[in-house]
Design a protein around this motif. Structure first.
Motif, PDB file in Angstrom:
ATOM      1  N   PHE A  54       0.832  -1.198   0.000  1.00 58.25           N
ATOM      2  CA  PHE A  54       0.000   0.000   0.000  1.00 58.25           C
ATOM      3  C   PHE A  54       0.871   1.255   0.000  1.00 58.25           C
ATOM      4  O   PHE A  54       0.501   2.271  -0.588  1.00 58.25           O
ATOM      5  CB  PHE A  54      -0.954   0.000   1.202  1.00 58.25           C
ATOM      6  CG  PHE A  54      -1.975   1.092   1.105  1.00 58.25           C
ATOM      7  CD1 PHE A  54      -2.955   1.048   0.122  1.00 58.25           C
ATOM      8  CD2 PHE A  54      -1.932   2.185   1.956  1.00 58.25           C
ATOM      9  CE1 PHE A  54      -3.880   2.065   0.004  1.00 58.25           C
ATOM     10  CE2 PHE A  54      -2.858   3.212   1.836  1.00 58.25           C
ATOM     11  CZ  PHE A  54      -3.835   3.148   0.857  1.00 58.25           C
TER      12      PHE A  54
ATOM     13  N   VAL B 294       1.479   2.129  -3.463  1.00 57.12           N
ATOM     14  CA  VAL B 294       0.302   2.765  -4.072  1.00 57.12           C
ATOM     15  C   VAL B 294       0.226   4.239  -3.668  1.00 57.12           C
ATOM     16  O   VAL B 294      -0.084   5.109  -4.483  1.00 57.12           O
ATOM     17  CB  VAL B 294      -1.001   2.055  -3.640  1.00 57.12           C
ATOM     18  CG1 VAL B 294      -2.216   2.772  -4.194  1.00 57.12           C
ATOM     19  CG2 VAL B 294      -0.994   0.607  -4.082  1.00 57.12           C
TER      20      VAL B 294
ATOM     21  N   MET C 223       3.980   8.373  -8.556  1.00 57.67           N
ATOM     22  CA  MET C 223       2.875   8.647  -9.475  1.00 57.67           C
ATOM     23  C   MET C 223       3.363   9.392 -10.726  1.00 57.67           C
ATOM     24  O   MET C 223       2.656   9.463 -11.731  1.00 57.67           O
ATOM     25  CB  MET C 223       1.812   9.490  -8.794  1.00 57.67           C
ATOM     26  CG  MET C 223       0.969   8.671  -7.857  1.00 57.67           C
ATOM     27  SD  MET C 223      -0.109   9.735  -6.923  1.00 57.67           S
ATOM     28  CE  MET C 223      -0.130   8.828  -5.395  1.00 57.67           C
TER      29      MET C 223
ATOM     30  N   THR D 228       3.865   0.736 -17.105  1.00 54.99           N
ATOM     31  CA  THR D 228       3.693   1.075 -15.693  1.00 54.99           C
ATOM     32  C   THR D 228       3.565  -0.189 -14.845  1.00 54.99           C
ATOM     33  O   THR D 228       4.221  -0.324 -13.809  1.00 54.99           O
ATOM     34  CB  THR D 228       2.433   1.945 -15.513  1.00 54.99           C
ATOM     35  OG1 THR D 228       2.529   3.058 -16.387  1.00 54.99           O
ATOM     36  CG2 THR D 228       2.307   2.427 -14.093  1.00 54.99           C
ATOM     37  N   ALA D 229       2.731  -1.128 -15.287  1.00 54.28           N
ATOM     38  CA  ALA D 229       2.545  -2.364 -14.525  1.00 54.28           C
ATOM     39  C   ALA D 229       3.867  -3.127 -14.424  1.00 54.28           C
ATOM     40  O   ALA D 229       4.203  -3.667 -13.366  1.00 54.28           O
ATOM     41  CB  ALA D 229       1.479  -3.234 -15.180  1.00 54.28           C
TER      42      ALA D 229
ATOM     43  N   MET E  46      -4.091   9.287  -6.943  1.00 55.61           N
ATOM     44  CA  MET E  46      -3.562   8.089  -6.291  1.00 55.61           C
ATOM     45  C   MET E  46      -4.454   6.871  -6.572  1.00 55.61           C
ATOM     46  O   MET E  46      -3.948   5.782  -6.862  1.00 55.61           O
ATOM     47  CB  MET E  46      -3.477   8.344  -4.795  1.00 55.61           C
ATOM     48  CG  MET E  46      -3.076   7.155  -3.981  1.00 55.61           C
ATOM     49  SD  MET E  46      -2.751   7.624  -2.273  1.00 55.61           S
ATOM     50  CE  MET E  46      -4.385   7.502  -1.583  1.00 55.61           C
TER      51      MET E  46
ATOM     52  N   HIS F 264      -3.993   5.797 -10.186  1.00 55.20           N
ATOM     53  CA  HIS F 264      -2.676   5.190 -10.313  1.00 55.20           C
ATOM     54  C   HIS F 264      -2.693   3.757  -9.777  1.00 55.20           C
ATOM     55  O   HIS F 264      -2.234   2.819 -10.443  1.00 55.20           O
ATOM     56  CB  HIS F 264      -1.682   6.057  -9.551  1.00 55.20           C
ATOM     57  CG  HIS F 264      -0.311   5.504  -9.431  1.00 55.20           C
ATOM     58  ND1 HIS F 264       0.460   5.208 -10.522  1.00 55.20           N
ATOM     59  CD2 HIS F 264       0.435   5.171  -8.352  1.00 55.20           C
ATOM     60  CE1 HIS F 264       1.625   4.735 -10.107  1.00 55.20           C
ATOM     61  NE2 HIS F 264       1.631   4.688  -8.803  1.00 55.20           N
ATOM     62  N   GLY F 265      -3.264   3.591  -8.571  1.00 54.17           N
ATOM     63  CA  GLY F 265      -3.335   2.258  -7.966  1.00 54.17           C
ATOM     64  C   GLY F 265      -4.133   1.299  -8.829  1.00 54.17           C
ATOM     65  O   GLY F 265      -3.744   0.150  -9.048  1.00 54.17           O
TER      66      GLY F 265
ATOM     67  N   VAL G 141      -4.634   1.452 -12.070  1.00 53.98           N
ATOM     68  CA  VAL G 141      -3.918   1.145 -13.316  1.00 53.98           C
ATOM     69  C   VAL G 141      -2.860   0.078 -13.087  1.00 53.98           C
ATOM     70  O   VAL G 141      -2.848  -0.954 -13.751  1.00 53.98           O
ATOM     71  CB  VAL G 141      -3.278   2.414 -13.922  1.00 53.98           C
ATOM     72  CG1 VAL G 141      -2.286   2.039 -15.015  1.00 53.98           C
ATOM     73  CG2 VAL G 141      -4.340   3.345 -14.449  1.00 53.98           C
ATOM     74  N   PHE G 142      -1.966   0.319 -12.119  1.00 53.01           N
ATOM     75  CA  PHE G 142      -0.845  -0.621 -12.087  1.00 53.01           C
ATOM     76  C   PHE G 142      -1.198  -1.929 -11.386  1.00 53.01           C
ATOM     77  O   PHE G 142      -0.705  -2.987 -11.771  1.00 53.01           O
ATOM     78  CB  PHE G 142       0.440   0.029 -11.556  1.00 53.01           C
ATOM     79  CG  PHE G 142       0.633   0.072 -10.071  1.00 53.01           C
ATOM     80  CD1 PHE G 142       1.083  -1.034  -9.373  1.00 53.01           C
ATOM     81  CD2 PHE G 142       0.427   1.250  -9.379  1.00 53.01           C
ATOM     82  CE1 PHE G 142       1.286  -0.980  -8.007  1.00 53.01           C
ATOM     83  CE2 PHE G 142       0.627   1.303  -8.011  1.00 53.01           C
ATOM     84  CZ  PHE G 142       1.057   0.182  -7.329  1.00 53.01           C
ATOM     85  N   LEU G 143      -2.096  -1.900 -10.389  1.00 53.61           N
ATOM     86  CA  LEU G 143      -2.420  -3.158  -9.709  1.00 53.61           C
ATOM     87  C   LEU G 143      -3.247  -4.086 -10.606  1.00 53.61           C
ATOM     88  O   LEU G 143      -2.958  -5.274 -10.711  1.00 53.61           O
ATOM     89  CB  LEU G 143      -3.151  -2.879  -8.394  1.00 53.61           C
ATOM     90  CG  LEU G 143      -2.245  -2.364  -7.261  1.00 53.61           C
ATOM     91  CD1 LEU G 143      -3.066  -1.965  -6.043  1.00 53.61           C
ATOM     92  CD2 LEU G 143      -1.194  -3.399  -6.869  1.00 53.61           C
TER      93      LEU G 143
ATOM     94  N   LEU H 299      -9.577   0.976  -2.021  1.00 50.87           N
ATOM     95  CA  LEU H 299      -8.263   1.022  -2.665  1.00 50.87           C
ATOM     96  C   LEU H 299      -7.416  -0.161  -2.202  1.00 50.87           C
ATOM     97  O   LEU H 299      -6.731  -0.815  -2.998  1.00 50.87           O
ATOM     98  CB  LEU H 299      -7.589   2.355  -2.319  1.00 50.87           C
ATOM     99  CG  LEU H 299      -6.295   2.698  -3.036  1.00 50.87           C
ATOM    100  CD1 LEU H 299      -6.499   2.720  -4.539  1.00 50.87           C
ATOM    101  CD2 LEU H 299      -5.761   4.049  -2.574  1.00 50.87           C
ATOM    102  N   LYS H 300      -7.482  -0.443  -0.890  1.00 55.19           N
ATOM    103  CA  LYS H 300      -6.688  -1.555  -0.359  1.00 55.19           C
ATOM    104  C   LYS H 300      -7.169  -2.898  -0.893  1.00 55.19           C
ATOM    105  O   LYS H 300      -6.395  -3.844  -1.017  1.00 55.19           O
ATOM    106  CB  LYS H 300      -6.736  -1.550   1.176  1.00 55.19           C
ATOM    107  CG  LYS H 300      -5.869  -0.451   1.773  1.00 55.19           C
ATOM    108  CD  LYS H 300      -5.790  -0.519   3.281  1.00 55.19           C
ATOM    109  CE  LYS H 300      -4.766   0.505   3.794  1.00 55.19           C
ATOM    110  NZ  LYS H 300      -4.796   0.618   5.260  1.00 55.19           N
TER     111      LYS H 300
ATOM    112  N   ILE I  55      -5.387  -4.824  -3.663  1.00 53.91           N
ATOM    113  CA  ILE I  55      -4.182  -5.648  -3.452  1.00 53.91           C
ATOM    114  C   ILE I  55      -4.515  -7.146  -3.570  1.00 53.91           C
ATOM    115  O   ILE I  55      -3.921  -7.834  -4.406  1.00 53.91           O
ATOM    116  CB  ILE I  55      -3.494  -5.311  -2.107  1.00 53.91           C
ATOM    117  CG1 ILE I  55      -2.961  -3.876  -2.173  1.00 53.91           C
ATOM    118  CG2 ILE I  55      -2.359  -6.282  -1.807  1.00 53.91           C
ATOM    119  CD1 ILE I  55      -2.415  -3.354  -0.857  1.00 53.91           C
TER     120      ILE I  55
END
Lengths: 453, 182
Positions: A56, A59, A65, A300-301, B69, B72-73, B75-77, B153-154, B157
């Motif tokens: 987290f 993130v 970012m 990005t990933a 944020m 972003h989270g 997109v990449f996760l 958001l969490k 994961i």
């Protein structure tokens, strides 16, 4: 179990060579090592629960970012052919001067590479974009390939490269850790902006040296770099193709260095600027936007997955006392700080043969950084030395990354031997730069000091 | 040489069933990956909005900043499994390039079983407590004026880990097919 961290590192090294994705190789090997440790009672299983919170943290990290935003900017410049047209216009504007085409390639490469950060991708892009033009202009093969390889790696140390964003973030954590270990609690910080500023002078010196070499070759051996047939460039092309991308880069960099914007804000505005430039050229149809978005997501990933894999690795490495081991080892080295720095640079150079910038930043710097900085090494100087060192490593035959990737996209008349011979002068320039910077750390530390103190 | 028959003799699941599983997983991650990728453009727009708000209207919005944020989270996760499907995760290719197709498929199968599934399983399992605690208190931003959805958001994961496990299964099946046909 002082052997465990060393064994873990060696195991990861061997596993990586098999060619399974790096992120999972790092995390998987570390997890197996932790499992063995838990079974034999030498690893504390509770440590593994720290991972979700770390994840987290990735993130929520404001600085990181900037990565997708810079990637999107670079992808837009590439996919909408803004970079290609820039190169075309510049080579026509400067092609009549000795080495003019080579110098144009260097400048465009520096601009392009700045926003991609993956050596392979940049070298391939430059190889596809510039190599045919240089060969058509009857440039000698080694000179052409050498220029492209060197410029493809140059972008890493020219801000705003993603490599520097990631390195800046890792160094700032490592620097705090180093100061905590010395009992300094109101720790000084180092930021991505500091690293950008620190990279400016050494980066520009490299550009000047590259350019000087190309021009000098063209003047002394005109047959190696013949002038391109003079073709007039009109004011409109100058205005449309050359100025906007250059202005965009200058604005992004200027706003970060001038303290006007954070790297993330500048990256967002830069990406918007690139999209607007593309829109003016009518290159922002649905299909193009979709390609830009998907390409950005994949890069990005990929970057963040390596970061996640490297954090699992770091968690286990620390759990086995790896960082204490490195600190103790450095302190026992003859030659103190200088000896330790030299060893680290040598190891990074060798690792550069198999690992890309991002992996080394995430895996190696957190291990060696705190120990070196606790010994008094300046974080900005260390970052720039690592960057130039890696760039040199990527160019060095027979393993250099840049050489492989260019070989992959070069036409058959370009021989591997030619590619190797072509990079030699550029490696010399790189090594000279490393030596100069080793003896004159002010080249890296002066500008951040002036701007941010 | 019949190319399709050997696949039908693989135990409980026939070749056709396996193909259906592969197709389902690949389509799922493709759909998710393509959908979230548009959020990269949204990130650009929102970041610019933050900048304009701050420098033109001198008004700092925590909610807008946190929106970046979240994007972003997401997109990449969620993009990690998609990128695996697209073969977009970097490999060290010094030796890999010289291996045969069969050896590469074998390395991928071993890697998926020994590394991918354990790592994704571990992240999934370790994050369950972490996330369920966050849900139980409906965790919101610690910042005044921040967004209320930190627990959502969490949740990304374990979701990332789940999608990765699925894609790992699909990739393993595809590698097995490659070995069988080669």
């Amino acid at each position: 179990m002082t052997l465990a961290p060393i064994l873990l590192f060696l195991a990861v090294f061997v596993v990586l060579l098999l060619g399974y994705p790096v992120a999972l190789s790092l995390a998987g090997t570390a997890l197996i090592a932790a499992g063995i440790g838990i079974l034999t009672g030498s690893f504390d299983a509770a440590l593994l629960y720290a991972m979700p919170n770390r994840l987290f943290g990735i993130v929520a990290n404001q600085t990181l970012m900037a990565v997708p935003l810079f990637v999107l900017m670079g992808v837009t410049l590439e996919k909408t052919r803004i970079a290609e047209q820039l190169l075309d216009a510049m080579s026509r504007a400067f092609g009549r001067f000795p080495g003019g085409l080579g110098v144009s390639v260097t400048l465009v490469g520096m601009l392009m590479a700045a926003s991609t950060g993956i050596v392979g991708a940049t070298v391939v892009t430059m190889g596809l974009m510039a190599l045919p033009a240089m060969l058509k202009a009857r440039y000698q093969v080694p000179l052409a390939t050498g220029t492209i390889c060197a410029t493809g790696t140059l972008g890493q140390i020219i801000p705003p490269s993603i490599a520097l964003v990631l390195l800046g973030d890792v160094l700032s954590n490592a620097y705090q850790q180093a100061q905590l270990s010395l009992g300094i609690f109101n720790a000084r910080t180092v930021s991505v902006g500091d690293l950008f500023a620190g990279a400016m002078v050494p980066g520009l010196i490299l550009v000047v040296l590259y350019t000087a070499y190309i021009v000098l070759t063209a003047v002394t051996h005109p047959e190696k770099a013949p002038p391109v047939r003079a073709e007039d460039i009109n004011a409109r092309e100058l205005l449309v193709s050359i100025f906007p991308p250059l202005l965009l880069m200058a604005a992004v960099l200027g706003s970060i260095l001038g303290g006007l914007a954070t790297p993330t804000e500048a990256a967002g505005v830069g990406a918007m600027g690139a999209l607007i430039l593309a829109a003016i050229r009518r290159e922002t149809g649905y299909g193009q936007l979709r390609d830009i978005a998907i390409s950005t997501t994949k890069t990005t990933a990929m970057v963040f997955f390596i970061l996640i894999g490297a954090s699992v690795f770091a968690l286990v490495f620390r759990g086995y006392g790896g960082d204490d081991l490195v600190t103790a080892w450095f302190q026992a080295l003859p030659g103190g700080v200088i000896g330790a720095t030299f060893i680290v640079m040598l190891v990074i150079f060798l690792l550069g043969f198999i690992l890309d910038f991002i992996e080394i930043t995430f895996v190696v710097v957190p291990i060696v950084g705190p120990a070196l900085m606790a010994m008094g090494v300046d974080p900005v100087w260390l970052g720039i030395m690592i960057a130039i060192n890696l760039q040199t490593s990527f160019l060095t035959p027979p393993f250099g990354f840049a050489l492989f990737y260019l070989r992959g996209v070069a036409p058959p008349e370009v021989t591997t031997g030619g590619i190797y011979r072509g990079v030699v002068p550029f490696i010399m320039i790189q090594l000279a730069m490393l030596v100069i910077l080793a003896f004159m750390p002010q080249l890296a530390t002066w500008l951040p000091g002036v701007l941010y103190q | 040489m019949p190319l399709t028959t050997p696949l039908t003799e693989t135990g409980i699941l026939g070749g056709r069933d396996i193909n259906i599983i592969i197709q389902f997983i690949d389509r799922l991650n493709d759909l998710i990956g393509r959908a979230v990728s548009w959020l990269t453009l949204a990130m650009v727009i929102v970041t610019c909005a933050v900048v304009v708000a701050r420098y033109v209207f001198s008004f700092g919005s925590i909610a807008l900043q946190e929106t970046v944020m979240y994007l972003h989270g997401m997109v990449f996760l969620t993009g990690i499994a998609f990128t695996l499907k697209e073969q977009g995760h970097v490999r060290v290719d010094v030796l890999h390039e010289r291996f045969s197709e069969r050896t590469r498929a074998l390395i991928d199968i071993l890697g998926n079983l020994l590394f991918l599934l354990p790592v994704a399983g571990y992240i999934f399992w370790a994050s369950l407590d972490y996330v369920s605690f966050s849900w139980s208190v409906k965790e919101a931003s610690a910042q005044p004026g921040g967004l209320p959805g930190v627990y959502l958001l969490k949740t990304l994961i374990p979701m990332m880990a789940g999608l990765l496990i699925l894609q790992g299964i699909s990739e393993t099946a595809k590698s097995l097919q490659k070995i069988r046909t080669s």
